[in-house]
Design an enzyme around this catalytic site. Structure first.
Site, PDB file in Angstrom:
ATOM      1  N   CYS A   2       0.862  -1.175   0.000  1.00 47.35           N
ATOM      2  CA  CYS A   2       0.000   0.000   0.000  1.00 47.35           C
ATOM      3  C   CYS A   2       0.898   1.223   0.000  1.00 47.35           C
ATOM      4  O   CYS A   2       1.690   1.416   0.916  1.00 47.35           O
ATOM      5  CB  CYS A   2      -0.908   0.003   1.221  1.00 47.35           C
ATOM      6  SG  CYS A   2      -2.021   1.440   1.296  1.00 47.35           S
ATOM      7  N   GLU A 104      -3.980   1.451  -5.948  1.00 43.73           N
ATOM      8  CA  GLU A 104      -2.985   0.470  -6.368  1.00 43.73           C
ATOM      9  C   GLU A 104      -2.868   0.514  -7.890  1.00 43.73           C
ATOM     10  O   GLU A 104      -3.864   0.760  -8.580  1.00 43.73           O
ATOM     11  CB  GLU A 104      -3.364  -0.932  -5.904  1.00 43.73           C
ATOM     12  CG  GLU A 104      -2.252  -1.952  -6.049  1.00 43.73           C
ATOM     13  CD  GLU A 104      -0.969  -1.520  -5.358  1.00 43.73           C
ATOM     14  OE1 GLU A 104      -0.074  -1.008  -6.062  1.00 43.73           O
ATOM     15  OE2 GLU A 104      -0.873  -1.678  -4.130  1.00 43.73           O
TER      16      GLU A 104
END
Length: 222
Positions: A2, A104
């Site tokens: 992340c 992402e």
């Protein structure tokens, strides 16, 4: 992993959702939170939940200097209970890192357009995090890292790793004293159910850390 996320909810919603008891100053809506920036976290101080800001990028208390924080934005949940940087934190310094989406970049993409990923039917959620306090002389840094795991079936099409999003009914268990040591914390993370996620494509406006406006979450056609 992340590397970027958002928190654009208002203070009242955050306080009600996480039942925090202290006062804190909420930053302006954060559409593109990046490593080394401040992130809102919740810890349990033994009697109540306390919300406040931590630097994203762990600086372990034993570090000789604070320059390594960018490298410790994520920690692998499978091994964190064994590694020196995280072992003691898994035992006693667990936190909730508050978000309402994360970004992402789809594996194999050539145009580097990210996906904005949210939890289905839930605006606010919490990443499983670890925190620590580093100090040298008068300088003090309170910092954190986000725990990750292998992607579930949904996230595998985007990236092989994903942050751990805690089920709402397990958030308090992660930060309170019900987990007695780092081994119990490890087992807890390996056994919780995955939250149902959804995503849509946003522009590469997100790719540039300086961009902090609403354009970061604007949907674009595939």
């Amino acid at each position: 992993m992340c590397g970027r996320f958002t928190l654009i909810s208002n203070k009242q919603s955050i306080q009600q959702r996480f039942n925090t008891k202290n006062e804190f100053d909420l930053h302006e809506p954060q559409y593109n939170i990046a490593p080394t920036e401040d992130v809102l976290a919740v810890i349990y101080n033994g009697s109540k939940k306390h919300a406040g800001y931590l630097k994203w990028g762990l600086v372990p208390s034993w570090s000789k200097d604070s320059s390594s924080s960018f490298n410790l934005i994520n920690a692998r949940s499978e091994t964190a209970h064994k590694l020196p940087s995280f072992k003691s934190l898994m035992n006693r310094k667990r936190c909730l890192i508050i978000a309402d989406s994360f970004y992402e970049w789809r594996k194999g993409s050539t145009d580097k357009r990210p996906e904005r990923i949210q939890v289905k039917n839930r605006e606010l959620f919490a990443f499983a995090g670890l925190f620590d306090t580093w100090h040298s002389g008068e300088e003090i840094i309170h910092s954190c890292t986000i725990l990750t795991k292998d992607s579930d079936s949904f996230m595998q099409q985007i990236h092989p790793r994903m942050p751990i999003v805690l089920p709402a009914d397990q958030e308090d268990n992660w930060i309170n004293h019900s987990l007695k040591n780092e081994f119990e914390a490890h087992d807890f993370l390996q056994n919780i159910e995955n939250e149902k996620l959804t995503s849509y494509t946003v522009s590469n406006h997100v790719n540039y850390v300086k961009n902090k406006d609403e354009g970061c979450i604007k949907s674009i056609a595939n």
